[in-house]
Design a protein around this motif. Structure first.
Motif, PDB file in Angstrom:
ATOM      1  N   LYS A 108       0.293  -1.248   0.062  1.00  0.00           N
ATOM      2  CA  LYS A 108      -0.160  -0.166   0.152  1.00  0.00           C
ATOM      3  C   LYS A 108       0.736   1.398   0.139  1.00  0.00           C
ATOM      4  O   LYS A 108       1.953   1.041   0.523  1.00  0.00           O
ATOM      5  CB  LYS A 108      -0.794  -0.014   1.065  1.00  0.00           C
ATOM      6  CG  LYS A 108       0.327   0.224   2.454  1.00  0.00           C
ATOM      7  CD  LYS A 108      -1.674   0.199   3.517  1.00  0.00           C
ATOM      8  CE  LYS A 108      -0.412   0.157   5.128  1.00  0.00           C
ATOM      9  NZ  LYS A 108      -1.652   0.235   6.547  1.00  0.00           N
ATOM     10  N   ARG A 109       0.243   1.835  -0.647  1.00  0.00           N
ATOM     11  CA  ARG A 109       1.505   3.715  -1.041  1.00  0.00           C
ATOM     12  C   ARG A 109       0.881   4.191   0.779  1.00  0.00           C
ATOM     13  O   ARG A 109       0.299   3.939   1.423  1.00  0.00           O
ATOM     14  CB  ARG A 109       0.233   4.696  -1.070  1.00  0.00           C
ATOM     15  CG  ARG A 109       0.395   3.916  -2.986  1.00  0.00           C
ATOM     16  CD  ARG A 109      -0.318   5.348  -3.397  1.00  0.00           C
ATOM     17  NE  ARG A 109       0.350   6.319  -3.789  1.00  0.00           N
ATOM     18  CZ  ARG A 109       1.245   6.965  -4.776  1.00  0.00           C
ATOM     19  NH1 ARG A 109      -0.409   7.427  -5.397  1.00  0.00           N
ATOM     20  NH2 ARG A 109       1.355   7.719  -5.044  1.00  0.00           N
ATOM     21  N   LEU A 110       2.162   4.660   1.136  1.00  0.00           N
ATOM     22  CA  LEU A 110       2.855   4.898   1.978  1.00  0.00           C
ATOM     23  C   LEU A 110       2.893   6.365   1.718  1.00  0.00           C
ATOM     24  O   LEU A 110       3.610   7.297   1.014  1.00  0.00           O
ATOM     25  CB  LEU A 110       4.648   4.501   2.560  1.00  0.00           C
ATOM     26  CG  LEU A 110       4.699   3.172   2.682  1.00  0.00           C
ATOM     27  CD1 LEU A 110       6.017   2.924   2.996  1.00  0.00           C
ATOM     28  CD2 LEU A 110       3.720   2.570   4.156  1.00  0.00           C
ATOM     29  N   PRO A 111       2.754   7.761   2.857  1.00  0.00           N
ATOM     30  CA  PRO A 111       1.793   8.760   2.955  1.00  0.00           C
ATOM     31  C   PRO A 111       3.324   9.942   2.516  1.00  0.00           C
ATOM     32  O   PRO A 111       3.621  10.217   1.085  1.00  0.00           O
ATOM     33  CB  PRO A 111       1.401   9.307   4.207  1.00  0.00           C
ATOM     34  CG  PRO A 111       1.399   7.822   4.994  1.00  0.00           C
ATOM     35  CD  PRO A 111       1.939   6.563   4.074  1.00  0.00           C
ATOM     36  N   VAL A 116      10.562  10.732   2.764  1.00  0.00           N
ATOM     37  CA  VAL A 116      11.809  10.405   3.462  1.00  0.00           C
ATOM     38  C   VAL A 116      12.911  10.437   2.409  1.00  0.00           C
ATOM     39  O   VAL A 116      13.862  10.268   2.806  1.00  0.00           O
ATOM     40  CB  VAL A 116      11.334   9.716   4.322  1.00  0.00           C
ATOM     41  CG1 VAL A 116      12.023   8.137   4.880  1.00  0.00           C
ATOM     42  CG2 VAL A 116      10.010   9.870   4.667  1.00  0.00           C
ATOM     43  N   ASN A 117      12.242   9.243   1.078  1.00  0.00           N
ATOM     44  CA  ASN A 117      13.522   9.041  -0.126  1.00  0.00           C
ATOM     45  C   ASN A 117      14.022  10.304  -0.682  1.00  0.00           C
ATOM     46  O   ASN A 117      15.933  10.494  -0.600  1.00  0.00           O
ATOM     47  CB  ASN A 117      13.068   8.333  -1.130  1.00  0.00           C
ATOM     48  CG  ASN A 117      12.891   6.927  -0.732  1.00  0.00           C
ATOM     49  OD1 ASN A 117      13.901   6.574   0.134  1.00  0.00           O
ATOM     50  ND2 ASN A 117      12.296   6.902  -1.568  1.00  0.00           N
ATOM     51  N   PHE A 118      13.502  11.598  -0.649  1.00  0.00           N
ATOM     52  CA  PHE A 118      14.386  12.524  -1.065  1.00  0.00           C
ATOM     53  C   PHE A 118      15.362  12.901   0.433  1.00  0.00           C
ATOM     54  O   PHE A 118      15.956  13.427   0.049  1.00  0.00           O
ATOM     55  CB  PHE A 118      13.684  13.669  -1.181  1.00  0.00           C
ATOM     56  CG  PHE A 118      13.836  15.303  -1.589  1.00  0.00           C
ATOM     57  CD1 PHE A 118      14.544  15.231  -2.998  1.00  0.00           C
ATOM     58  CD2 PHE A 118      14.228  16.235  -0.289  1.00  0.00           C
ATOM     59  CE1 PHE A 118      15.399  16.403  -2.652  1.00  0.00           C
ATOM     60  CE2 PHE A 118      13.672  17.410  -0.837  1.00  0.00           C
ATOM     61  CZ  PHE A 118      15.460  17.701  -2.147  1.00  0.00           C
TER      62      PHE A 118
END
Length: 137
Positions: A108-111, A116-118
């Motif tokens: 499922k999509r994490l909001p 966070v990756n950026f």
């Protein structure tokens, strides 16, 4: 001050675990690309006619599917037709595919995952070095 330093230590622990996970995934992706390239090279070297036939069949099927989406009255392979599944197996065995486009699991999509990756990427930039001989970071 103790709470602040404990929070920093915990954050660094999380970033380190996240870095290890990202590094493992990245190494697996590189290995998948190398295996695909080796399969493709071997197929072209051992049987250039098979490689050319598979590439042309793949292009033809993709052109037919694209034509169907542009004009829905044109035919599309039915669900019980095994052509797409069988050609996929041959293309993967011959290394004529992009393994980075293949989806193995879904979640499922994490909001806030992109954010966070950026932030993670920005934090890791100082550790990267450009290698002129390789032309990569």
């Amino acid at each position: 001050n103790k709470v602040y330093s404990a929070a920093i230590a915990k954050t660094q622990k999380i970033w380190t675990a996240y870095l290890d996970s990202i590094m493992k995934v990245g190494q697996m992706q590189i290995l998948r690309r190398q295996i695909t390239n080796e399969l493709n090279y071997s197929c072209r070297f051992d049987s250039k006619h098979l490689a050319a036939a598979l590439e042309n069949l793949n292009k033809a099927i993709l052109a037919d599917i694209e034509a169907h989406y542009q004009n829905p009255s044109l035919p599309y392979p039915k669900e019980d037709n095994t052509l797409l599944y069988e050609i996929t197996a041959y293309l993967e065995a011959a290394g004529i595919h992009n393994p980075l486009n293949k989806i193995y699991i879904t979640t499922k999509r994490l909001p806030y995952f992109p954010t966070v990756n950026f932030l993670f990427l920005i934090a890791q930039f100082p550790k990267l070095q450009y290698n002129r001989n390789l032309g990569i970071v």
